[in-house]
Design an enzyme around this catalytic site. Sequence first.
Site, PDB file in Angstrom:
ATOM      1  N   SER A 125       0.847  -1.199   0.000  1.00 41.42           N
ATOM      2  CA  SER A 125       0.000   0.000   0.000  1.00 41.42           C
ATOM      3  C   SER A 125       0.878   1.243   0.000  1.00 41.42           C
ATOM      4  O   SER A 125       2.051   1.184   0.403  1.00 41.42           O
ATOM      5  CB  SER A 125      -0.855   0.003   1.274  1.00 41.42           C
ATOM      6  OG  SER A 125      -1.591   1.198   1.382  1.00 41.42           O
ATOM      7  N   TYR A 149      -1.725  -0.546  10.862  1.00 42.71           N
ATOM      8  CA  TYR A 149      -1.833  -0.839   9.416  1.00 42.71           C
ATOM      9  C   TYR A 149      -0.527  -0.442   8.734  1.00 42.71           C
ATOM     10  O   TYR A 149       0.021  -1.201   7.922  1.00 42.71           O
ATOM     11  CB  TYR A 149      -3.031  -0.098   8.828  1.00 42.71           C
ATOM     12  CG  TYR A 149      -3.324  -0.426   7.379  1.00 42.71           C
ATOM     13  CD1 TYR A 149      -3.759  -1.698   6.998  1.00 42.71           C
ATOM     14  CD2 TYR A 149      -3.175   0.537   6.369  1.00 42.71           C
ATOM     15  CE1 TYR A 149      -4.033  -1.998   5.664  1.00 42.71           C
ATOM     16  CE2 TYR A 149      -3.453   0.239   5.043  1.00 42.71           C
ATOM     17  CZ  TYR A 149      -3.880  -1.019   4.694  1.00 42.71           C
ATOM     18  OH  TYR A 149      -4.156  -1.313   3.371  1.00 42.71           O
TER      19      TYR A 149
HETATM   20  P1  NDP Z   1     -11.578  -5.883   0.284  1.00 41.42           P
HETATM   21  O1  NDP Z   1     -12.047  -5.743   1.686  1.00 41.42           O
HETATM   22  O2  NDP Z   1     -12.570  -5.745  -0.809  1.00 41.42           O
HETATM   23  O3  NDP Z   1     -10.830  -7.268   0.079  1.00 41.42           O
HETATM   24  C1  NDP Z   1     -10.088  -7.887   1.098  1.00 41.42           C
HETATM   25  C2  NDP Z   1     -10.005  -9.360   0.782  1.00 41.42           C
HETATM   26  O4  NDP Z   1      -9.200  -9.997   1.763  1.00 41.42           O
HETATM   27  C3  NDP Z   1     -11.358 -10.037   0.799  1.00 41.42           C
HETATM   28  O5  NDP Z   1     -11.447 -10.884  -0.329  1.00 41.42           O
HETATM   29  C4  NDP Z   1     -11.331 -10.870   2.069  1.00 41.42           C
HETATM   30  O6  NDP Z   1     -12.083 -12.078   1.866  1.00 41.42           O
HETATM   31  C5  NDP Z   1      -9.846 -11.186   2.184  1.00 41.42           C
HETATM   32  N1  NDP Z   1      -9.449 -11.530   3.532  1.00 41.42           N
HETATM   33  C6  NDP Z   1      -9.475 -10.745   4.635  1.00 41.42           C
HETATM   34  N2  NDP Z   1      -9.057 -11.435   5.710  1.00 41.42           N
HETATM   35  C7  NDP Z   1      -8.765 -12.693   5.261  1.00 41.42           C
HETATM   36  C8  NDP Z   1      -8.289 -13.866   5.880  1.00 41.42           C
HETATM   37  N3  NDP Z   1      -8.010 -13.908   7.190  1.00 41.42           N
HETATM   38  N4  NDP Z   1      -8.104 -14.970   5.126  1.00 41.42           N
HETATM   39  C9  NDP Z   1      -8.376 -14.944   3.798  1.00 41.42           C
HETATM   40  N5  NDP Z   1      -8.817 -13.873   3.142  1.00 41.42           N
HETATM   41  C10 NDP Z   1      -9.010 -12.751   3.879  1.00 41.42           C
HETATM   42  O7  NDP Z   1     -10.415  -4.809   0.114  1.00 41.42           O
HETATM   43  P2  NDP Z   1      -9.333  -4.527  -1.031  1.00 41.42           P
HETATM   44  O8  NDP Z   1      -9.643  -5.279  -2.243  1.00 41.42           O
HETATM   45  O9  NDP Z   1      -9.181  -3.082  -1.090  1.00 41.42           O
HETATM   46  O10 NDP Z   1      -8.009  -5.106  -0.340  1.00 41.42           O
HETATM   47  C11 NDP Z   1      -7.109  -5.986  -0.967  1.00 41.42           C
HETATM   48  C12 NDP Z   1      -5.700  -5.625  -0.548  1.00 41.42           C
HETATM   49  O11 NDP Z   1      -5.382  -4.352  -1.064  1.00 41.42           O
HETATM   50  C13 NDP Z   1      -5.483  -5.549   0.969  1.00 41.42           C
HETATM   51  O12 NDP Z   1      -4.248  -6.156   1.291  1.00 41.42           O
HETATM   52  C14 NDP Z   1      -5.414  -4.058   1.222  1.00 41.42           C
HETATM   53  O13 NDP Z   1      -4.651  -3.753   2.360  1.00 41.42           O
HETATM   54  C15 NDP Z   1      -4.758  -3.589  -0.059  1.00 41.42           C
HETATM   55  N6  NDP Z   1      -4.931  -2.172  -0.343  1.00 41.42           N
HETATM   56  C16 NDP Z   1      -6.173  -1.647  -0.538  1.00 41.42           C
HETATM   57  C17 NDP Z   1      -6.324  -0.296  -0.756  1.00 41.42           C
HETATM   58  C18 NDP Z   1      -7.655   0.350  -0.886  1.00 41.42           C
HETATM   59  O14 NDP Z   1      -7.727   1.585  -0.821  1.00 41.42           O
HETATM   60  N7  NDP Z   1      -8.746  -0.400  -1.078  1.00 41.42           N
HETATM   61  C19 NDP Z   1      -5.161   0.593  -0.849  1.00 41.42           C
HETATM   62  C20 NDP Z   1      -3.903  -0.067  -0.661  1.00 41.42           C
HETATM   63  C21 NDP Z   1      -3.802  -1.394  -0.424  1.00 41.42           C
HETATM   64  P3  NDP Z   1     -12.962 -12.840   2.946  1.00 41.42           P
HETATM   65  O15 NDP Z   1     -13.538 -11.795   3.868  1.00 41.42           O
HETATM   66  O16 NDP Z   1     -13.983 -13.535   2.119  1.00 41.42           O
HETATM   67  O17 NDP Z   1     -12.010 -13.776   3.605  1.00 41.42           O
END
Ligand code: NDP
Length: 248
Positions: free
Chosen positions: A142, A155
Amino acid sequence: MAQNLAGRTAVITGASSGIGEATARVLAAEGAAVALLARRAGHIEALAAEITAAGGKAVACVADVRDRDAVLRAADSIGAALGPAHILGNNAGVMLLSPFHAGKVDEWRRMIDTNLTGVLLVTDVFLAQLVAAQGDIVNISSVAGRTTGPNSSIYNATKWGLTAWSDALRKELVKASVRVIVVEPGAVATELTDHISDDRIREGAQGFYDSVGALQAEDIAAAIAFAVGQPHRVSLNEILIRPTGQAG
Ligand code: NDP
């Protein structure tokens, strides 16, 4: 779209929403077989069905990245369905913003265990396959892994840690010819902010995303597809992508 990734298998964690879901779609459209990991079975099963109906290859594997045994079971079923992994997208993550003094220790642990330890566990499970394939590891860090801010200290710690580990791992894996690519998005409109438990901070984060004109998940997915689609001699080590309206 050219089938640039035909013959490759991509494992994507956090494929049930946001960036992971969009990445699965674009890599599948480019010809990769995709293994979708997340905890929400319904979401990844529906996405696998959609990709398969469009002529692609996909399997859904329910796994919590914090649970090594669950990841090992997922790896077994992916191996049986799609063969060894060539690309690992470490994308699963949570952003539970709060002031440090609020002492939300359970949320700190969830972030560290998911964003950092979870990535290490999943990478360890797939590493031998990725080395054998001279494959790619794509770590979704990020902008928060380069900057810091109030309410974001834990974070920030997870994402700075992930970025640092990615570069050290890249150096370790140069001889094995495995590319390690770290992607650092700014604000992207996904479910990420929905899980912030402090109402004021959640609304502030959502207001910030609106004010900077947040990216779409597909914007990040396109960058990932571009990076893994490069000739193997080209290693895009680090990709920082902000919305045009985001300064810091
Ligand atoms: P979402 O919340 O849409 O996606 C997060 C994903 O992570 C979900 O599919 C969730 O699936 C999965 N997840 C969370 N915890 C677990 C776990 N313990 N085991 C398996 N899967 C898990 O957010 P984003 O798509 O935005 O996030 C994706 C990545 O991008 C993250 O690492 C985030 O930090 C990073 N990011 C996002 C930004 C933003 O502004 N959106 C900016 C910078 C980085 P489920 O709940 O079904 O397990």
